[in-house]
Scaffold this motif. Structure first.
Motif, short mmCIF file in Angstrom:
data_model
loop_
_atom_site.label_atom_id
_atom_site.label_comp_id
_atom_site.label_asym_id
_atom_site.label_seq_id
_atom_site.Cartn_x
_atom_site.Cartn_y
_atom_site.Cartn_z
N PHE A 77 0.83 -1.18 0.23
CA PHE A 77 -0.07 -0.04 0.12
C PHE A 77 0.89 1.20 0.09
O PHE A 77 2.17 1.23 0.40
N THR A 78 0.35 2.40 -0.36
CA THR A 78 0.85 3.64 -0.31
C THR A 78 -0.26 4.63 0.24
O THR A 78 -1.33 4.58 0.00
N VAL A 79 0.35 5.53 1.03
CA VAL A 79 -0.57 6.72 1.66
C VAL A 79 0.03 7.96 1.13
O VAL A 79 1.19 8.26 1.28
N THR A 80 -1.05 8.73 0.69
CA THR A 80 -0.62 10.18 0.14
C THR A 80 -1.44 11.22 1.19
O THR A 80 -2.56 11.21 0.98
N ARG A 81 -0.93 11.66 2.06
CA ARG A 81 -1.37 12.64 2.73
C ARG A 81 -1.91 14.12 2.05
O ARG A 81 -1.24 14.50 1.01
N LYS A 82 -2.90 14.62 2.56
CA LYS A 82 -3.60 15.82 1.84
C LYS A 82 -2.42 16.81 1.54
O LYS A 82 -1.58 17.20 2.30
N GLY A 101 1.99 7.89 -6.71
CA GLY A 101 3.19 7.76 -7.41
C GLY A 101 4.40 6.70 -6.67
O GLY A 101 5.47 6.33 -7.44
N LYS A 102 4.30 6.39 -5.52
CA LYS A 102 5.23 5.54 -4.82
C LYS A 102 4.75 4.10 -4.83
O LYS A 102 5.81 3.37 -4.56
N PHE A 103 3.62 3.83 -5.31
CA PHE A 103 3.28 2.22 -5.54
C PHE A 103 3.70 1.71 -6.73
O PHE A 103 3.51 2.28 -7.82
#
Length: 182
Positions: A77-82, A101-103
């Motif tokens: 998984f990847t999380v992109t914060r606001k 972009g990081k996945f």
């Protein structure tokens, strides 16, 4: 993090050369004149997001590598914060923020796109695949294949993105949408 057109253009040229793909071959792949492609690589002309995706496909690299110079590493998984997605300095009318972009090995590209009001008719683009757009804020006129559809907050559209399409913010206010390109 905002990447400039010049930084992206330099990475594309370097990756193309490392891949032993000529500028002529890339222009042919993108279905643009060689002069246009050379302007992309020189940072003199903005590269449409659809063309960035096609460049990544031809060079067999993830779009994030073109945008940031960093290889995606996340597999589960990847999380992109606001507000932390990679922003691409684009045409004044459109601002793109890459959300995933990081996945590694994505099956699509995921963006928040802000469309600023503009007085002249927006340029139309096409690219392989399908596109899903969900309006988060505002209202926009969506044009595709001789059809014009007004989309408001909460509306969405899924379409064959090989047809020319364009979006235009309405009511002199920006519109914001979630875009998934597959």
């Amino acid at each position: 993090m905002a990447e400039t057109i010049e930084e992206i253009a330099t990475r594309i040229r370097e990756m193309r050369e490392l891949s032993k793909v000529t500028a002529e071959e890339m222009a042919e792949h993108l279905k643009v004149p060689l002069e246009t492609y050379n302007c992309y690589e020189e940072g003199k002309m903005e590269i449409p997001a659809s063309k960035l995706i096609e460049i990544g496909q031809r060079l067999e690299v993830d779009m994030n590598l073109l945008l940031t110079g960093e290889e995606p590493r996340m597999r589960i998984f990847t999380v992109t914060r606001k507000g932390e997605g990679v922003e691409v300095e684009r045409r004044r009318q459109y601002r793109y923020q890459n959300l995933a972009g990081k996945f590694l090995s994505k099956r699509g590209e995921f963006f928040i796109v802000t469309i600023e009001p503009k007085r002249e008719k927006p340029a139309a683009y096409s690219h392989p695949g399908q596109e899903f757009d969900y309006v988060l804020e505002g209202s926009l006129k969506f044009s595709i294949h001789d059809h014009e559809i007004v989309l408001n907050e909460g509306d969405s559209i899924l379409f064959d993105s090989s047809f020319l399409h364009a979006m235009e913010a309405q009511d002199d206010r920006p519109a914001k949408m979630l875009v998934v390109v597959m």
